[in-house]
Design a protein around this motif. Structure first.
Motif, PDB file in Angstrom:
ATOM      1  N   MET A 229      10.592  10.438  10.403  1.00 50.58           N
ATOM      2  CA  MET A 229       9.142  10.241  10.392  1.00 50.58           C
ATOM      3  C   MET A 229       8.777   8.873  10.979  1.00 50.58           C
ATOM      4  O   MET A 229       9.496   7.896  10.775  1.00 50.58           O
ATOM      5  N   THR A 230       7.677   8.842  11.683  1.00 53.37           N
ATOM      6  CA  THR A 230       7.223   7.587  12.239  1.00 53.37           C
ATOM      7  C   THR A 230       6.543   6.742  11.161  1.00 53.37           C
ATOM      8  O   THR A 230       6.226   7.227  10.066  1.00 53.37           O
ATOM      9  N   PHE A 231       6.300   5.473  11.494  1.00 54.25           N
ATOM     10  CA  PHE A 231       5.596   4.571  10.593  1.00 54.25           C
ATOM     11  C   PHE A 231       4.251   5.160  10.175  1.00 54.25           C
ATOM     12  O   PHE A 231       3.906   5.193   8.983  1.00 54.25           O
ATOM     13  N   LEU A 232       3.494   5.659  11.134  1.00 61.39           N
ATOM     14  CA  LEU A 232       2.176   6.204  10.820  1.00 61.39           C
ATOM     15  C   LEU A 232       2.273   7.451   9.952  1.00 61.39           C
ATOM     16  O   LEU A 232       1.452   7.662   9.054  1.00 61.39           O
ATOM     17  N   GLU A 233       3.251   8.294  10.217  1.00 69.11           N
ATOM     18  CA  GLU A 233       3.423   9.519   9.419  1.00 69.11           C
ATOM     19  C   GLU A 233       3.754   9.180   7.970  1.00 69.11           C
ATOM     20  O   GLU A 233       3.339   9.896   7.049  1.00 69.11           O
ATOM     21  N   LYS A 234       4.488   8.093   7.760  1.00 71.02           N
ATOM     22  CA  LYS A 234       4.859   7.706   6.397  1.00 71.02           C
ATOM     23  C   LYS A 234       3.669   7.199   5.591  1.00 71.02           C
ATOM     24  O   LYS A 234       3.557   7.464   4.393  1.00 71.02           O
ATOM     25  N   ILE A 235       2.785   6.458   6.251  1.00 70.66           N
ATOM     26  CA  ILE A 235       1.688   5.861   5.485  1.00 70.66           C
ATOM     27  C   ILE A 235       0.422   6.711   5.475  1.00 70.66           C
ATOM     28  O   ILE A 235      -0.466   6.466   4.653  1.00 70.66           O
ATOM     29  N   GLN A 236       0.338   7.721   6.339  1.00 72.59           N
ATOM     30  CA  GLN A 236      -0.894   8.511   6.420  1.00 72.59           C
ATOM     31  C   GLN A 236      -1.319   9.099   5.073  1.00 72.59           C
ATOM     32  O   GLN A 236      -2.503   9.040   4.726  1.00 72.59           O
ATOM     33  N   PRO A 237      -0.398   9.660   4.275  1.00 77.15           N
ATOM     34  CA  PRO A 237      -0.848  10.227   2.987  1.00 77.15           C
ATOM     35  C   PRO A 237      -1.411   9.186   2.023  1.00 77.15           C
ATOM     36  O   PRO A 237      -2.068   9.546   1.042  1.00 77.15           O
ATOM     37  N   HIS A 238      -1.145   7.916   2.311  1.00 83.05           N
ATOM     38  CA  HIS A 238      -1.568   6.851   1.399  1.00 83.05           C
ATOM     39  C   HIS A 238      -2.670   5.977   2.006  1.00 83.05           C
ATOM     40  O   HIS A 238      -2.999   4.934   1.433  1.00 83.05           O
ATOM     41  N   LEU A 239      -3.214   6.410   3.138  1.00 85.06           N
ATOM     42  CA  LEU A 239      -4.231   5.599   3.810  1.00 85.06           C
ATOM     43  C   LEU A 239      -5.396   5.300   2.874  1.00 85.06           C
ATOM     44  O   LEU A 239      -5.900   4.172   2.819  1.00 85.06           O
ATOM     45  N   ILE A 240      -5.832   6.307   2.141  1.00 81.71           N
ATOM     46  CA  ILE A 240      -6.851   6.139   1.104  1.00 81.71           C
ATOM     47  C   ILE A 240      -6.181   6.418  -0.227  1.00 81.71           C
ATOM     48  O   ILE A 240      -5.726   7.538  -0.470  1.00 81.71           O
ATOM     49  N   SER A 241      -6.099   5.416  -1.085  1.00 79.99           N
ATOM     50  CA  SER A 241      -5.386   5.582  -2.344  1.00 79.99           C
ATOM     51  C   SER A 241      -6.206   5.053  -3.501  1.00 79.99           C
ATOM     52  O   SER A 241      -6.872   4.013  -3.392  1.00 79.99           O
ATOM     53  N   ASP A 242      -6.165   5.764  -4.614  1.00 81.64           N
ATOM     54  CA  ASP A 242      -6.788   5.288  -5.840  1.00 81.64           C
ATOM     55  C   ASP A 242      -5.943   4.210  -6.514  1.00 81.64           C
ATOM     56  O   ASP A 242      -6.426   3.518  -7.408  1.00 81.64           O
ATOM     57  N   ASP A 243      -4.688   4.105  -6.104  1.00 85.36           N
ATOM     58  CA  ASP A 243      -3.801   3.061  -6.613  1.00 85.36           C
ATOM     59  C   ASP A 243      -4.089   1.794  -5.817  1.00 85.36           C
ATOM     60  O   ASP A 243      -3.756   1.686  -4.643  1.00 85.36           O
ATOM     61  N   LEU A 244      -4.713   0.801  -6.427  1.00 87.95           N
ATOM     62  CA  LEU A 244      -5.154  -0.379  -5.688  1.00 87.95           C
ATOM     63  C   LEU A 244      -3.981  -1.142  -5.070  1.00 87.95           C
ATOM     64  O   LEU A 244      -4.127  -1.777  -4.023  1.00 87.95           O
ATOM     65  N   LEU A 245      -2.800  -1.072  -5.699  1.00 88.92           N
ATOM     66  CA  LEU A 245      -1.629  -1.759  -5.146  1.00 88.92           C
ATOM     67  C   LEU A 245      -1.170  -1.092  -3.851  1.00 88.92           C
ATOM     68  O   LEU A 245      -0.857  -1.767  -2.866  1.00 88.92           O
ATOM     69  N   ILE A 246      -1.152   0.233  -3.844  1.00 95.01           N
ATOM     70  CA  ILE A 246      -0.768   0.973  -2.642  1.00 95.01           C
ATOM     71  C   ILE A 246      -1.802   0.772  -1.544  1.00 95.01           C
ATOM     72  O   ILE A 246      -1.461   0.530  -0.371  1.00 95.01           O
ATOM     73  N   GLN A 247      -3.074   0.869  -1.901  1.00 90.87           N
ATOM     74  CA  GLN A 247      -4.133   0.696  -0.905  1.00 90.87           C
ATOM     75  C   GLN A 247      -4.030  -0.664  -0.220  1.00 90.87           C
ATOM     76  O   GLN A 247      -4.131  -0.777   0.996  1.00 90.87           O
ATOM     77  N   GLU A 248      -3.804  -1.691  -1.002  1.00 91.78           N
ATOM     78  CA  GLU A 248      -3.701  -3.036  -0.449  1.00 91.78           C
ATOM     79  C   GLU A 248      -2.493  -3.162   0.483  1.00 91.78           C
ATOM     80  O   GLU A 248      -2.585  -3.759   1.561  1.00 91.78           O
ATOM     81  N   THR A 249      -1.373  -2.595   0.089  1.00 92.74           N
ATOM     82  CA  THR A 249      -0.174  -2.677   0.919  1.00 92.74           C
ATOM     83  C   THR A 249      -0.370  -1.960   2.247  1.00 92.74           C
ATOM     84  O   THR A 249       0.030  -2.458   3.310  1.00 92.74           O
ATOM     85  N   VAL A 250      -0.971  -0.785   2.211  1.00 99.60           N
ATOM     86  CA  VAL A 250      -1.224  -0.041   3.447  1.00 99.60           C
ATOM     87  C   VAL A 250      -2.123  -0.850   4.376  1.00 99.60           C
ATOM     88  O   VAL A 250      -1.858  -0.971   5.584  1.00 99.60           O
ATOM     89  N   LEU A 251      -3.174  -1.429   3.829  1.00 95.94           N
ATOM     90  CA  LEU A 251      -4.092  -2.213   4.651  1.00 95.94           C
ATOM     91  C   LEU A 251      -3.384  -3.406   5.277  1.00 95.94           C
ATOM     92  O   LEU A 251      -3.579  -3.724   6.454  1.00 95.94           O
ATOM     93  N   ARG A 252      -2.556  -4.071   4.497  1.00 96.52           N
ATOM     94  CA  ARG A 252      -1.825  -5.217   5.044  1.00 96.52           C
ATOM     95  C   ARG A 252      -0.858  -4.796   6.140  1.00 96.52           C
ATOM     96  O   ARG A 252      -0.692  -5.493   7.140  1.00 96.52           O
ATOM     97  N   SER A 253      -0.224  -3.656   5.958  1.00 94.01           N
ATOM     98  CA  SER A 253       0.802  -3.228   6.924  1.00 94.01           C
ATOM     99  C   SER A 253       0.217  -2.780   8.256  1.00 94.01           C
ATOM    100  O   SER A 253       0.915  -2.767   9.265  1.00 94.01           O
ATOM    101  N   ILE A 254      -1.075  -2.420   8.271  1.00 91.83           N
ATOM    102  CA  ILE A 254      -1.674  -1.964   9.531  1.00 91.83           C
ATOM    103  C   ILE A 254      -2.486  -3.047  10.222  1.00 91.83           C
ATOM    104  O   ILE A 254      -2.940  -2.847  11.349  1.00 91.83           O
ATOM    105  N   HIS A 255      -2.652  -4.192   9.581  1.00 91.31           N
ATOM    106  CA  HIS A 255      -3.577  -5.193  10.119  1.00 91.31           C
ATOM    107  C   HIS A 255      -3.217  -5.633  11.531  1.00 91.31           C
ATOM    108  O   HIS A 255      -4.087  -5.731  12.407  1.00 91.31           O
ATOM    109  N   ASP A 256      -1.965  -5.926  11.784  1.00 91.92           N
ATOM    110  CA  ASP A 256      -1.542  -6.393  13.108  1.00 91.92           C
ATOM    111  C   ASP A 256      -0.915  -5.292  13.960  1.00 91.92           C
ATOM    112  O   ASP A 256      -0.491  -5.560  15.083  1.00 91.92           O
TER     113      ASP A 256
END
Length: 387
Positions: A1-28
């Protein structure tokens, strides 16, 4: 699976820790689908507590007509505390797209924007180049860094590239001239920016060698240019700089954002070569943001160290890594509780009132390594006061 495929299910998350990590990982990361940007925008306007984080972390991404509609339909209802962040996103819209949607955008943008955008879209080389040189000269002559002038100069540089008004020979000459100096001028820095836009791979070794420089504005553009190549050649050239104290922060960020098997291996190798725990923390964070199971042995072993990291919220980072990859660990819940506890401590509220989507998402007095630095420089904390 690609990077995007791995994080796509978690792009919008009710878990604030997961949501924050996803946002940080896509910033750059330079290849985020615009549909994802729009999904995040809709989430931000639906859940105002997420607005600061989402607005901050999508500022490098591309926008389309739908993005503009989402923004202009919802900005009037944004709280004053989040309004500057929302309005700043409008400045990231490509000039041609902005002009196309002028009727929608005009209420939110100053009048002087539109003549400038008309110049960028319809101006001739003879009209644009003098404005570019004027902007560069103003930056060089200023007593301090001028963010608004720099953004204007970058838009003019992008126009010059997009119109095909600069040649590789001209870039060669400018770069060679700048390399002879102790400090790059803004013309040189913007030449690096142009190299990234043109994706001129022959400059990868030269740009990598600039990681030894001390000018943060230059280093930001070097990093962005090298990341945009998404090339293992970049990983090979940047690898030595992971082990140098003066270049490790930028080098790690570059390799972190190139999603490849070689990037993972190079980060793993560097982790085993550095001795300082802070340096290992930074490399583990980068490995976690690769979301590769190949990094699991290093991450697992690193979490056996009993100490508090001053640079990385390690429990947060590793909890997110395991959860997104669907991996099990006996300490997973302990990590979650520790990371969430720190979030709740800064919020000054109880876990019961903060577990849901409606909980405050960003706190003002806690700055993560990937957050904008609180000093107001516009840089990430890890590349500014956190160095």
């Amino acid at each position: 699976m690609t990077f995007l495929e791995k994080i796509q299910p978690h792009l919008i998350s009710d878990d604030l820790l997961i949501q924050e990590t996803v946002l940080r990982s896509i910033h750059d990361y330079p290849n985020l689908p615009v549909e994802w940007t729009n999904e995040l925008l809709r989430e931000a306007f639906k859940n105002k507590e997420k607005q600061p984080s989402i607005f901050v972390y999508i500022d490098h991404q591309s926008f389309n007509d739908e993005s503009i509609k989402i923004l202009t339909d919802n900005i009037p209802g944004v709280d004053q505390s989040n309004l500057p962040l929302a309005l700043s996103l409008l400045g990231q819209i490509e000039p041609e797209l902005a002009l196309k949607n002028k009727d929608q955008l005009e209420p939110f943008m100053t009048n002087d924007v539109w003549p400038f955008y008309e110049l960028l879209v319809n101006g001739t080389k003879e009209e644009v180049y003098p404005k570019f040189l004027e902007a560069v000269n103003a930056l060089d002559q200023a007593d301090s860094f001028q963010p608004e002038e720099y953004i204007k100069a970058k838009k003019l540089a992008a126009c010059i590239v997009n119109k095909g008004w600069i040649t590789e020979d001209e870039i060669d000459r400018e770069l060679q001239k700048e390399l002879q100096k102790d400090w790059f001028s803004f013309n040189g820095i913007l030449t690096v920016f142009m190299i990234g836009l043109l994706k001129l791979e022959k400059y990868i070794p030269t740009l990598s060698r600039l990681l030894d420089r001390e000018d943060d504005t230059l280093l930001e553009e070097v990093s962005a240019a090298l990341i945009c190549f998404q090339s293992d050649e970049v990983v090979k050239e940047v690898k030595p700089y992971l082990l140098k104290d003066e270049s490790a922060i930028y080098a790690t960020s570059i390799v972190e954002n190139i999603k490849s098997d070689l990037a993972v291996q190079v980060l793993k190798d560097a982790y085993h070569q550095v001795e300082e725990l802070d340096s290992q923390d930074v490399l583990i964070e980068a490995l976690c943001h690769q979301f590769s199971v190949e990094a699991l042995p290093e991450i697992k072993d690193h979490m056996e160290n009993e100490y508090f990291s001053g640079l990385v919220d390690m429990e947060h980072t590793v909890y997110s890594y395991y959860t997104i990859l669907g991996l099990e660990h006996p300490d997973l819940e302990k990590w979650r509780q520790a990371a969430l506890g720190r979030e709740l401590e800064f919020r000054g509220t109880s876990e019961e009132s903060s577990e849901g989507v409606g909980s405050p998402f960003r706190i003002d007095n806690k700055v993560g390594r990937n957050d904008p630095c609180s000093c107001g420089s516009g840089k990430k904390y890890k590349k500014c006061c956190g160095k």
